[in-house]
Motif scaffolding. Structure first.
Motif, PDB file in Angstrom:
ATOM      1  N   SER A 119       0.839  -1.193   0.000  1.00 47.08           N
ATOM      2  CA  SER A 119       0.000   0.000   0.000  1.00 47.08           C
ATOM      3  C   SER A 119       0.876   1.245   0.000  1.00 47.08           C
ATOM      4  CB  SER A 119      -0.908   0.017   1.233  1.00 47.08           C
ATOM      5  OG  SER A 119      -1.540   1.281   1.392  1.00 47.08           O
ATOM      6  N   MET A 120       0.384   2.310  -0.653  1.00 52.33           N
ATOM      7  CA  MET A 120       1.108   3.571  -0.658  1.00 52.33           C
ATOM      8  C   MET A 120       1.130   4.197   0.736  1.00 52.33           C
ATOM      9  SD  MET A 120      -1.738   5.940  -2.601  1.00 52.33           S
ATOM     10  CE  MET A 120      -0.896   7.478  -2.312  1.00 52.33           C
ATOM     11  N   LEU A 121       0.276   3.717   1.638  1.00 54.22           N
ATOM     12  CA  LEU A 121       0.219   4.245   2.996  1.00 54.22           C
ATOM     13  C   LEU A 121       1.330   3.680   3.883  1.00 54.22           C
ATOM     14  CD1 LEU A 121      -3.646   4.087   3.592  1.00 54.22           C
ATOM     15  CD2 LEU A 121      -2.282   6.027   2.800  1.00 54.22           C
ATOM     16  N   PHE A 122       1.981   2.591   3.431  1.00 56.77           N
ATOM     17  CA  PHE A 122       3.065   2.000   4.218  1.00 56.77           C
ATOM     18  C   PHE A 122       4.340   2.820   3.968  1.00 56.77           C
ATOM     19  CE2 PHE A 122       1.063  -2.539   3.955  1.00 56.77           C
ATOM     20  CZ  PHE A 122      -0.024  -2.078   4.693  1.00 56.77           C
ATOM     21  N   PHE A 123       4.456   3.950   4.669  1.00 53.13           N
ATOM     22  CA  PHE A 123       5.535   4.890   4.387  1.00 53.13           C
ATOM     23  C   PHE A 123       6.919   4.286   4.618  1.00 53.13           C
ATOM     24  CE2 PHE A 123       4.316   5.484   8.807  1.00 53.13           C
ATOM     25  CZ  PHE A 123       5.529   5.493   9.459  1.00 53.13           C
ATOM     26  N   TRP A 124       6.995   3.264   5.458  1.00 50.63           N
ATOM     27  CA  TRP A 124       8.302   2.649   5.720  1.00 50.63           C
ATOM     28  C   TRP A 124       8.813   1.836   4.522  1.00 50.63           C
ATOM     29  CZ3 TRP A 124       3.729   1.544   8.157  1.00 50.63           C
ATOM     30  CH2 TRP A 124       3.156   0.294   7.904  1.00 50.63           C
ATOM     31  N   THR A 125       7.945   1.626   3.514  1.00 50.13           N
ATOM     32  CA  THR A 125       8.374   0.902   2.315  1.00 50.13           C
ATOM     33  C   THR A 125       8.635   1.852   1.145  1.00 50.13           C
ATOM     34  OG1 THR A 125       6.109   0.559   1.464  1.00 50.13           O
ATOM     35  CG2 THR A 125       6.961  -1.069   3.028  1.00 50.13           C
ATOM     36  N   TRP A 126       8.541   3.158   1.365  1.00 50.69           N
ATOM     37  CA  TRP A 126       8.759   4.116   0.284  1.00 50.69           C
ATOM     38  C   TRP A 126      10.212   4.073  -0.186  1.00 50.69           C
ATOM     39  CZ3 TRP A 126       5.817   9.234   1.862  1.00 50.69           C
ATOM     40  CH2 TRP A 126       4.438   8.958   1.897  1.00 50.69           C
ATOM     41  N   ARG A 127      10.402   4.195  -1.489  1.00 49.85           N
ATOM     42  CA  ARG A 127      11.740   4.189  -2.081  1.00 49.85           C
ATOM     43  C   ARG A 127      12.245   5.632  -2.165  1.00 49.85           C
ATOM     44  NH1 ARG A 127       8.556   0.876  -6.002  1.00 49.85           N
ATOM     45  NH2 ARG A 127       9.089  -1.332  -5.720  1.00 49.85           N
ATOM     46  N   GLY A 128      13.170   5.981  -1.286  1.00 50.36           N
ATOM     47  CA  GLY A 128      13.641   7.357  -1.194  1.00 50.36           C
ATOM     48  C   GLY A 128      14.326   7.869  -2.444  1.00 50.36           C
ATOM     49  N   ASP A 129      14.879   6.984  -3.260  1.00 49.70           N
ATOM     50  CA  ASP A 129      15.614   7.431  -4.448  1.00 49.70           C
ATOM     51  C   ASP A 129      14.702   7.699  -5.645  1.00 49.70           C
ATOM     52  OD1 ASP A 129      14.932   4.741  -4.734  1.00 49.70           O
ATOM     53  OD2 ASP A 129      16.704   4.272  -5.937  1.00 49.70           O
ATOM     54  N   ARG A 130      13.377   7.540  -5.480  1.00 49.16           N
ATOM     55  CA  ARG A 130      12.472   7.733  -6.608  1.00 49.16           C
ATOM     56  C   ARG A 130      11.542   8.939  -6.427  1.00 49.16           C
ATOM     57  NH1 ARG A 130      12.943   3.797 -10.172  1.00 49.16           N
ATOM     58  NH2 ARG A 130      10.915   4.068 -11.184  1.00 49.16           N
ATOM     59  N   PHE A 131      11.716   9.700  -5.352  1.00 45.95           N
ATOM     60  CA  PHE A 131      10.909  10.900  -5.158  1.00 45.95           C
ATOM     61  C   PHE A 131      11.211  11.918  -6.257  1.00 45.95           C
ATOM     62  CE2 PHE A 131      10.127   9.023  -1.154  1.00 45.95           C
ATOM     63  CZ  PHE A 131       9.053   9.683  -0.550  1.00 45.95           C
ATOM     64  N   PHE A 132      10.161  12.366  -6.967  1.00 45.10           N
ATOM     65  CA  PHE A 132      10.255  13.402  -8.009  1.00 45.10           C
ATOM     66  C   PHE A 132      11.231  13.013  -9.126  1.00 45.10           C
ATOM     67  CE2 PHE A 132       9.482  15.571  -3.886  1.00 45.10           C
ATOM     68  CZ  PHE A 132       8.144  15.856  -4.097  1.00 45.10           C
ATOM     69  N   LYS A 133      11.346  11.739  -9.368  1.00 47.62           N
ATOM     70  CA  LYS A 133      12.240  11.223 -10.419  1.00 47.62           C
ATOM     71  C   LYS A 133      11.591  11.410 -11.792  1.00 47.62           C
ATOM     72  CE  LYS A 133      14.410   6.865 -11.926  1.00 47.62           C
ATOM     73  NZ  LYS A 133      15.751   7.395 -12.139  1.00 47.62           N
ATOM     74  N   ALA A 134      12.341  11.955 -12.737  1.00 46.62           N
ATOM     75  CA  ALA A 134      11.825  12.146 -14.099  1.00 46.62           C
ATOM     76  C   ALA A 134      11.633  10.799 -14.791  1.00 46.62           C
ATOM     77  CB  ALA A 134      12.792  13.009 -14.903  1.00 46.62           C
ATOM     78  N   VAL A 135      10.594  10.701 -15.613  1.00 43.20           N
ATOM     79  CA  VAL A 135      10.326   9.500 -16.394  1.00 43.20           C
ATOM     80  C   VAL A 135      11.025   9.654 -17.739  1.00 43.20           C
ATOM     81  CG1 VAL A 135       8.563   8.068 -17.480  1.00 43.20           C
ATOM     82  CG2 VAL A 135       8.118   9.132 -15.258  1.00 43.20           C
ATOM     83  N   ASP A 136      12.045   8.853 -17.991  1.00 43.09           N
ATOM     84  CA  ASP A 136      12.829   8.953 -19.231  1.00 43.09           C
ATOM     85  C   ASP A 136      12.285   8.026 -20.314  1.00 43.09           C
ATOM     86  OD1 ASP A 136      14.603  10.786 -18.024  1.00 43.09           O
ATOM     87  OD2 ASP A 136      15.671   9.138 -17.082  1.00 43.09           O
TER      88      ASP A 136
END
Length: 278
Positions: free
Chosen positions: A261-278
């Motif tokens: 779930s997107m609510l499980f903040f402890w599983t968020w991938r920190g390196d993909r915040f605001f990452k451009a889609v190439d």
């Protein structure tokens, strides 16, 4: 009595505020940006299961597909985009239409099922598309392909659907390292992006697809694990996608969750915040 009237007035003011907020959100989603949650691995490594992004709907203009569909099976609610925006017509045109470019990562409405899909735009109207020995050919010319190492991920269930990744290094036990060969593919207009290979299969050698006028040909970057334009709609694929079915372009990942779930903040991938889609 005055208190009761005041209470009733406050209640209706709250209802009106909620209705107005929903209307504003609906207009915003229809005209500008639509949230999209990546449910499958067909666009790896560009997009991972659990990536959350907003789709730019202004870039291609508007059609009936620009309106959201609302489906809640548990209460029998099934409102299709065409029910809301069918007045725009089904003549494969768009209002304030913009032309998509080869290499765009596009969200579109599946021509048969009406579900939202996200793939990379490979073939433009009039193009001849063919896959030979796993290499994309456009109008008789193979695209540039360069080896780019190995894509690795944990062999475990992913996302809400608990999908297990397919691996090039054979069956991998739970918790093992799943590997796929990674390549950089460069399209004729200079757009470069990563693709993955799992192994030899039927989709690595195809006939020639001639893209009809006002239609487009899409493929997933995870080439051996994508249901896309290589397979006709009658066989469960996507086939050619009409211009009016385009919803918008994916430009940037807002955040990403490796959990259920997107609510499980402890599983968020920190390196993909605001990452451009190439």
């Amino acid at each position: 009595m005055a208190e009761k009237a005041k209470s009733g007035s406050a209640f209706w003011e709250t209802i009106k505020t909620i209705v107005y907020a929903l209307l504003i959100a609906g207009v915003f989603r229809t005209l500008f940006f639509q949230p999209f949650w990546i449910p499958s691995g067909s666009m790896k490594p560009t997009l991972l299961i659990g990536d959350f992004l907003f789709v730019n709907k202004m870039v291609y203009g508007y059609s009936y597909a620009s309106c959201p569909s609302v489906k809640i099976a548990s209460i029998g609610l099934d409102i299709d985009a065409e029910d809301i925006c069918g007045w725009m017509g089904r003549d494969n045109t768009r209002i304030l239409g913009g032309e998509p470019e080869r290499g765009d990562v596009v969200v579109f409405r599946h021509p048969a099922t009406g579900r939202d899909y996200i793939k990379r735009l490979i073939g433009l109207p009039g193009d001849k598309i063919q896959i030979k020995d796993g290499v994309l050919n456009i109008n008789g010319t193979p695209v540039k392909l360069e080896a780019d190492g190995v894509f690795e991920e944990i062999a475990e269930p992913q996302g809400p659907q608990r999908l297990r990744p397919r691996c090039e290094n054979g069956p991998v036990g739970a918790g093992g390292i799943c590997k796929k060969s990674e390549y950089i593919e460069t399209l004729p207009n200079g757009v470069s992006h990563a693709i993955l290979n799992i192994g030899d299969q039927a989709s690595d050698n195809t006939g020639i697809y001639v893209v009809p006028e006002k239609h487009y040909f899409f493929m997933g970057d995870n080439r051996d694990n994508s249901s896309d334009s290589r397979l006709p709609q009658a066989a469960g694929g996507v086939g050619f996608v009409p211009y009016e079915n385009l919803i918008g372009r994916a430009d940037r990942i807002m955040f990403s969750s490796a959990g259920r779930s997107m609510l499980f903040f402890w599983t968020w991938r920190g390196d993909r915040f605001f990452k451009a889609v190439d």
